[in-house]
Every structure is written in structure tokens, then in C-alpha cells.
Design a protein around this motif. Structure first.
Motif, short mmCIF file in Angstrom:
data_model
loop_
_atom_site.label_atom_id
_atom_site.label_comp_id
_atom_site.label_asym_id
_atom_site.label_seq_id
_atom_site.Cartn_x
_atom_site.Cartn_y
_atom_site.Cartn_z
N ASP A 154 118.25 37.21 74.40
CA ASP A 154 119.21 38.04 75.12
C ASP A 154 119.80 39.15 74.25
N ARG A 162 117.24 43.02 72.05
CA ARG A 162 117.16 44.46 72.32
C ARG A 162 118.34 45.19 71.67
N LEU A 216 125.39 48.29 74.29
CA LEU A 216 126.43 47.52 74.97
C LEU A 216 125.99 47.11 76.37
N GLU A 217 125.30 48.02 77.05
CA GLU A 217 124.84 47.73 78.42
C GLU A 217 123.86 46.55 78.42
N MET A 218 123.06 46.42 77.39
CA MET A 218 122.07 45.34 77.34
C MET A 218 122.65 44.06 76.73
N HIS A 219 123.85 44.12 76.24
CA HIS A 219 124.45 42.94 75.61
C HIS A 219 124.83 41.93 76.69
N PRO A 220 124.41 40.68 76.53
CA PRO A 220 124.65 39.69 77.60
C PRO A 220 126.13 39.41 77.86
N ASP A 265 128.63 41.73 77.55
CA ASP A 265 129.44 42.91 77.88
C ASP A 265 129.57 43.05 79.38
N ASP A 266 130.81 43.15 79.84
CA ASP A 266 131.09 43.15 81.27
C ASP A 266 131.36 44.53 81.84
N ALA A 267 131.47 45.52 80.97
CA ALA A 267 131.83 46.85 81.46
C ALA A 267 130.66 47.49 82.21
#
Lengths: 272, 251
Positions: free
Chosen positions: B134, B137, B179-183, B185-187
């Protein structure tokens, strides 16, 4: 010390940047790659356009070889035997290619492909012609507005390209059964090679990589899609190679069928 | 074998400047930064150059060698012919301070515009175990040493100063992707990457990838995946419909 390339601030459009007048200080042959790319793409476009409108020698009846430039052939204008899916469409005027249902989508797939975009943005639009070489345009808005914002439809062309590649595969399989039954010739090998590389190009597409698994945030929750994404990612690293190889094999396949069909050469047969 | 290398170095400041020719001793195994230091020590004590680790890890000595964005400390002299003139200039995209030193504050301003890592609300430390698959990337993008060579070579701002306001540049679009691909990260970063950070300006010509000294696949692994996510959100009615029907918000 000498000052061979000294400039005044007036030469510099952005005074706070270092005043360096030449558009690039690169000393290598940076212009060669865009030149070769332009020549390569132009050669293919000219050949494909001419062949798509020729309407002759696209079907080798004896061995059932059909060139991909005429597949699927669905109109009454197609020569007997070349319509593997029937002829639901009547006669077509000469200015419409016989494969008018597939060619626009294949063109769209390649035009919006992330690799080809890089290729023609650099070599034809010169934005930029090469890395760290100044581009000639005064303004630049990229893909933020029409018409280039339409590049975002790439995935739809990908879906259609999948179907067309399936059709090409079907054509290649049918070519193993000629007028004398099962047989294998050099044409079969070329058709098969072309189809294999078309699959590699299509499946290595960045949109394919995204829809198969790239859009996921948690690979661990989707192990099958993760595995597929991993394989597509491996292919994706060679997307550029496949893009060029398939241009070559499409021309090679068509040219071979053209030569065999017109009687200029005889098909080299291995079996039957 | 030592030889006299021909260096042409840009010297000046924000008001004016010029390329000046020098001959500097070069020894086996040296890099361009060694010659710049020798030039500084023997002929031009006031030559300004930013450097730190001399190991390709701090990202300080970014400049352009023969017109190509490079780290001075990672550019070997053995890659040039002995009679070749080696031109060393500051990064073109940023305002020059003096000689080879540029003002890279644009990059820090853009970094501040990106909302920081946002874990789910109420999640306590230790409550979540991440799988390696996860985070792989995002980890590639963490190799970035912030040399800003990708920013320097990107024609969107290199050739168009006016785009700096609306374009974050490859380094920070990659940060958004990380950040977008981080499992955890909720933003929601997809809308902002297009509208606020200017992803649409990128025409994926891959110069950022070509110059990255860390070999990060910026275009293929960060920028194009983000473009596809934007296409999901903005330009793909089928994905939009699927999200509505299955009430999904990412997977």
C-alpha cells in the motif's frame, strides 16, 4: 577573461533570471530525436492514409490474410471473403475507408496516448522540442482548455481499442485456415506477431494501468487487481517501444498482405 | 592524468552577467563541482556556488552543465572530452542571486500550498497497520532530494514565467500524488491538483523524469496517475455513475 556570450539585462525577458540569451546551451544533438520522431510519424501517417483509401489488395483470398487497415470490413464494398462479421452496411462511397468503424478510434487511441502526446508535443508542436531547449510559443496553457483538454477521453479510446484488438486477433486466427484448409505461412507469422504486439501496446496503456488497479488506494484489499496492476505496470515501462514496434508491424503486415494479394510475391509456406 | 579543462562559467547577478572563460586543472575521478571549487580557490575567490554534501543527496549544487540541468557533484569530468568547453550556468527557471546561486523560494511557496498529510479523524497512533504494497508507490516519491532540477527543466515555468502563479511544478504535483496514494491520507486532493496546483498545464513531455538524479519516474508514476484520477472525477461519467450507484469513495 573573455566574455563570449555576455548579454545585457535588456536581452533578458525576465530580468531577475540570469541573463543568458541563447535558447539553449546544449551542445549535444538534441534536435535529432524530434526530427526522427517527426519523420517516423509522418511516414506512418502517409502510408496508412494512402493504404486506407486504396481499396485494393487488402485480402489475400488463397490464405485468408486480411490487413488490419481493412478490419473489420463490414460493407458490400468489401471483396468476397474479407468480411468476417458479415456486411450489414451497404456500399460505401470511395472517400470513406472500408474500415471506417475502427480507424477513427485507433487514430484517437494513438493521438491521445500518453506516449504519443509526449512525442508530438516535443517534435511537432515543439513544446518543448527537447529538455532545456526554449520553446517558440509566447503563451502556453497546456491541456487546460479546448481542444487539448479532450486528451482526457483517452480511456474511451482504450476500451474501443480493446475490442478492435480482439477483432484483429480473430482475423489472425482465421488466417490459419486458407482455401486448402489449415496451413501456416510467413503471413501467419507476421499477422500473429502483429497481434501479439498490438496486445502489448494496448495493455501497456497508462489508462489500462489506471483502471486495472492504479486508481486503488489500498492494494492489500484487492490482491487480484494488485497482481494485474503489477503485470500491466511491467508492460507499461515499455509502452514507448510497443508504440513504435506496432507502427512498424502494422505497416509490415499490410505491406506483406498487399504484396501477396497483388501477386507480387508468393507466400512462403511452412505447412500446407 | 591531470589536464587543463576549459570552463565557461556564468558570472553576474540579477542585473547583469556574462559567461567567462577559465582554464582549470582537472584530475582523474573528479566531478564538475571539484573544478568549480578549484576555480574558486585559485582564480575567483568571490565565485558563488551553493553546495553541501558532494554525494548527490542534499540537492544543493543544482545548476546547468552544457545547458542540461545537473547536480554539479554528480557530473563526472570523464564524461567530457579533454578539449571540450564545459559551460556551467545557474538554473534558468529561478531568479539568480549571484553567479551559480539561484533563489529557489518559489518551490517553498508551492510546498506550503499543499495541505499536509491528513490521517482519518480520531485515529490514534498504532491503531493502523499499513501493508508494504500500500505504501510502495508513495515511497518512490520520498526519494526526492529537492534539488529542483525537475522544476528547472519543466518548460511550463522555464519558458513561461507567468505560469508560476498557477502551476506547482512536477516536484509538488508528485508530492500531491504521494499523499493521494497514501493509504492513510483522507484528504480529497484530486480536485485541487487540477484547479489549484495546475496539473492540466503538464503535457507529459517527461523532461522532469529525464533530469531526476534519483531516477524517480515522476511522469509515469505520479503525474499520469494523477491525470487519470482527475479524468475519473471530472471527465468520466461512467466512473461518476459507478461511484454514485455503489456509494464508493476510493477503494
Amino acid at each position: 577573461m573573455a566574455s563570449p556570450a555576455g548579454t545585457s539585462p535588456a536581452d533578458n525577458p525576465t530580468p531577475s533570471r540570469a541573463s543568458i540569451a541563447p535558447r539553449t546551451l546544449r551542445t549535444d544533438r538534441w534536435w535529432l530525436q524530434p526530427l526522427l520522431t517527426t519523420l517516423g510519424l509522418a511516414t506512418f501517417v502517409v502510408y496508412a492514409t494512402v493504404r486506407s483509401f486504396m481499396r485494393t489488395d487488402y485480402w489475400a483470398a488463397e490464405h485468408h490474410y486480411l490487413t488490419p487497415f481493412y478490419s473489420p470490413c463490414l460493407s458490400d464494398s468489401c471483396v468476397a471473403g474479407s468480411s468476417h462479421f458479415g456486411t450489414p452496411i451497404g456500399e460505401l462511397p470511395a472517400f470513406i475507408p472500408l474500415a471506417f468503424l475502427s480507424l477513427p478510434f485507433l487514430l484517437g487511441f494513438r493521438l491521445t496516448c500518453y506516449y504519443y502526446r509526449k512525442a508530438y508535443y516535443r517534435s511537432i508542436w515543439m513544446a518543448p522540442p527537447a529538455c532545456a531547449v526554449g520553446e517558440p510559443h509566447e503563451r502556453y496553457t497546456g491541456e487546460t482548455r479546448l481542444p487539448l483538454i479532450l486528451q482526457n477521453v483517452h480511456r474511451y479510446f482504450f476500451y474501443v481499442a480493446l475490442v478492435i484488438t480482439l477483432i484483429n486477433t480473430y482475423d489472425a486466427i482465421l488466417a490459419f485456415g486458407g482455401e486448402n484448409g489449415f496451413g501456416i505461412g510467413l503471413g501467419n507469422v507476421i499477422l500473429l506477431l502483429n497481434v501479439v504486439l498490438l496486445w502489448c501496446y494496448t495493455l501497456s496503456c497508462h489508462s489500462c494501468r489506471h483502471v486495472t488497479g492504479g486508481r486503488l488506494k489500498h492494494f492489500s484489499r484487492n490482491p487480484v487487481r494488485y497482481r494485474i496492476w503489477t503485470q500491466v505496470s511491467k508492460l507499461n515501462t515499455r509502452h514507448m517501444e510497443f508504440a513504435w514496434l506496432t507502427l512498424g508491424t502494422l505497416v509490415l503486415t499490410d505491406l506483406y498482405v498487399w504484396l501477396v494479394s497483388s501477386g507480387a510475391i508468393a507466400d512462403l509456406r511452412f505447412i500446407n | 592524468m591531470a589536464y587543463q579543462a576549459k570552463l565557461r562559467v556564468w558570472r553576474g547577478d540579477a542585473t547583469s552577467g556574462e559567461l567567462q572563460d577559465f582554464e582549470v586543472e582537472a584530475n582523474e575521478g573528479e566531478v564538475v563541482l571539484d573544478l568549480i571549487h578549484r576555480l574558486q580557490a585559485t582564480q575567483t575567490p568571490d565565485l558563488a556556488v551553493r553546495w553541501n554534501c558532494k554525494a548527490g543527496k542534499c540537492g544543493s549544487c543544482s545548476a546547468e552543465v552544457n545547458g542540461r540541468p545537473k547536480l554539479l557533484c554528480m557530473t563526472r569530468m570523464s564524461t567530457f572530452d579533454e578539449d571540450e568547453v564545459i559551460t556551467v550556468t545557474p538554473m534558468r527557471t529561478f531568479p539568480v542571486i549571484r553567479d551559480l546561486v539561484t533563489d529557489v523560494s518559489y518551490n517553498y511557496e508551492k510546498a506550503r500550498e499543499i495541505p499536509s498529510f491528513t490521517p482519518p479523524e480520531g485515529l490514534e497512533p498504532g491503531e493502523y497497520r499499513m501493508q508494504q504494497v500500500d505504501v510502495e508507490r508513495s515511497q518512490e516519491f520520498r526519494k526526492c532530494i529537492e534539488c529542483f532540477l525537475c522544476q528547472d527543466t519543466c518548460h511550463v515555468i522555464r519558458d513561461h514565467e507567468e505560469n508560476k502563479e498557477s502551476f506547482a511544478g512536477p516536484r509538488f504535483l508528485m508530492r500531491v500524488a504521494e499523499l493521494e496514494m497514501h493509504p492513510l491520507d483522507d484528504a480529497d486532493r484530486v480536485e485541487a491538483v487540477q484547479s489549484a496546483h495546475g496539473l492540466g498545464f503538464c503535457n507529459i513531455t517527461k523532461c522532469c523524469t529525464e533530469v531526476c538524479p534519483e531516477g524517480i519516474h515522476i511522469t509515469d508514476n505520479a503525474l499520469i496517475p494523477m491525470k487519470e484520477r482527475v479524468a475519473d472525477r471530472r471527465y468520466d461519467p461512467i466512473v461518476w455513475l459507478g461511484n454514485k450507484i455503489f456509494k464508493r469513495n476510493g477503494a
